[in-house]
Design a protein around this motif. Structure first.
Motif, PDB file in Angstrom:
ATOM      1  N   GLN A  51      -3.781 -14.589  16.002  1.00 25.69           N
ATOM      2  CA  GLN A  51      -4.776 -14.601  14.931  1.00 25.69           C
ATOM      3  C   GLN A  51      -4.856 -15.991  14.308  1.00 25.69           C
ATOM      4  N   ASP A  64      -0.331 -15.521   9.208  1.00 24.78           N
ATOM      5  CA  ASP A  64      -0.785 -14.509   8.243  1.00 24.78           C
ATOM      6  C   ASP A  64      -1.245 -15.240   6.976  1.00 24.78           C
ATOM      7  N   LEU A  96      -1.957  -8.531  -2.400  1.00 33.42           N
ATOM      8  CA  LEU A  96      -1.749  -9.124  -1.064  1.00 33.42           C
ATOM      9  C   LEU A  96      -1.792  -8.025  -0.001  1.00 33.42           C
ATOM     10  N   SER A  97      -1.191  -6.866  -0.304  1.00 29.61           N
ATOM     11  CA  SER A  97      -1.268  -5.730   0.625  1.00 29.61           C
ATOM     12  C   SER A  97      -2.717  -5.266   0.770  1.00 29.61           C
ATOM     13  N   THR A  98      -3.437  -5.258  -0.347  1.00 35.27           N
ATOM     14  CA  THR A  98      -4.847  -4.846  -0.321  1.00 35.27           C
ATOM     15  C   THR A  98      -5.676  -5.819   0.513  1.00 35.27           C
ATOM     16  N   ALA A 100      -4.512  -7.568   3.042  1.00 35.86           N
ATOM     17  CA  ALA A 100      -4.136  -7.370   4.453  1.00 35.86           C
ATOM     18  C   ALA A 100      -4.718  -6.078   5.012  1.00 35.86           C
ATOM     19  N   ASN A 101      -4.827  -5.066   4.183  1.00 33.66           N
ATOM     20  CA  ASN A 101      -5.273  -3.758   4.666  1.00 33.66           C
ATOM     21  C   ASN A 101      -6.755  -3.529   4.335  1.00 33.66           C
ATOM     22  N   GLU A 102      -7.048  -3.153   3.101  1.00 31.71           N
ATOM     23  CA  GLU A 102      -8.413  -2.718   2.760  1.00 31.71           C
ATOM     24  C   GLU A 102      -9.465  -3.826   2.926  1.00 31.71           C
ATOM     25  N   ARG A 105      -9.848  -4.229   6.811  1.00 31.55           N
ATOM     26  CA  ARG A 105     -10.504  -3.120   7.517  1.00 31.55           C
ATOM     27  C   ARG A 105     -11.843  -2.756   6.886  1.00 31.55           C
ATOM     28  N   GLN A 124     -17.438   3.141   9.142  1.00 26.98           N
ATOM     29  CA  GLN A 124     -16.080   3.267   8.621  1.00 26.98           C
ATOM     30  C   GLN A 124     -15.724   2.034   7.772  1.00 26.98           C
ATOM     31  N   LEU A 135     -12.696  -0.014  -6.526  1.00 27.42           N
ATOM     32  CA  LEU A 135     -11.375  -0.319  -7.088  1.00 27.42           C
ATOM     33  C   LEU A 135     -11.425  -1.631  -7.878  1.00 27.42           C
TER      34      LEU A 135
END
Lengths: 204, 204
Positions: A51, A64, A96-98, A100-102, A105, A124, A135
């Motif tokens: 990546q 990352d 940071l998690s948000t 990486a994820n939400e 995606r 999706q 949010l």
């Protein structure tokens, strides 16, 4: 420092932006993703996920984009961007998690479909984007910044793909608090933009 | 400290495990997800994503399992679990991002399909799981732990849904280095398990 970079990548932009905000010089090395350079053995040896971006600071190689923000904030002791107390660190990690994820995606995947024809499920990605924007809107109605009273790496991590929502054919019109937050970011000293980023009411 | 918890959640287990490894007492409050309690107005007021777990430490409320690991490591000054130098912090963040993204969309989603009948794309989750397991196998062939020479919160963040792969009908047989790493984790002092977790060759 050397940044393995692609101009149109929101995750690379995230790092370029933070380096500019910190006023730290760096060298850009373009990774030609269309030619598959990110999956070459040479590149995989520094970034095992294949990546972009990757930051090379001498022998220290970090991949990352969230991890690179953490690295730069720690290396340059940029404490206002990454305060040290446990609660603030944890609240920043939530975002940071948000990112990486939400954010990945959701709006990033939706943009990959619309801008690059990626074979991903747009509906999706669109649903995940709506959830993320709701949010953010709810949080930002009561706060200027994602964590605490000042801009931090949490804002830098989540901002790019929200600011690039237009590329994903997603309107920010229903989200006034999100648009005001984008405007607070884009008017920071030493802010830089990227192609496709359309701040709500950019004044610089 | 109060942990809003569900026994069968790998993300809740991640926090229970770390609290046990740190030998810190806590109170469990079960969130009845089947009854939709995680989407109730009361719960959303402490966890705006409507996810489990949430940690409440007095007035400090932290959601996101990675963020809770960061909070606990900082609060209890558990420096060996979360060393302070910039490179190590960044390398740990790489795996926290991986836990939030690839571990969530790979083995955790695959397990949701097989164990709870979730309407997610099993084949897509399976592909992401294979990519994650290959990444881990490659890394762990040369290292005992995900970051540095000792167990850190990076291992705790990534471990649960890999250890629960059997629930997702995914075999770890082709991944000997991953199985050896699971065994190193499950034989730590004060390790606790959870239903469905089948360590490769657990010796405790």
């Amino acid at each position: 420092m050397k940044l393995y970079d692609l101009e149109l990548s929101g995750n690379c932009y995230k790092v370029r932006l933070f380096l500019n905000l910190l006023q730290q010089p760096f060298e850009k090395v373009t990774v030609n993703v269309l030619k598959g350079e990110h999956k070459s053995p040479e590149y995989l040896s520094i970034n095992p996920k294949g990546q972009i971006p990757t930051l090379a600071d001498g022998e220290c190689i970090i991949s990352d984009s969230q991890a690179i923000l953490v690295y730069l904030a720690e290396k340059f002791e940029a404490e206002s961007w990454y305060p040290k107390d446990a609660q603030t660190r944890a609240e920043i990690q939530f975002w940071l998690s948000t990112a990486a994820n939400e954010a990945g995606r959701g709006p990033a995947d939706a943009r990959l479909v619309k801008l690059f024809g990626a074979g991903l499920d747009y509906n999706q990605a669109r649903q995940k984007t709506d959830a993320l924007l709701n949010l953010l809107e709810q949080h930002l109605q009561g706060h200027d910044w994602l964590v605490g009273d000042a801009i931090t790496i949490a804002d830098i991590a989540v901002f790019p793909y929200v600011g690039l929502a237009g590329d994903a054919e997603i309107s920010l019109e229903p989200y006034p608090a999100v648009r005001a937050w984008l405007n607070r970011i884009t008017t920071q000293p030493n802010f830089i933009g990227m192609p496709g980023l359309h701040p709500a009411e950019q004044t610089v």
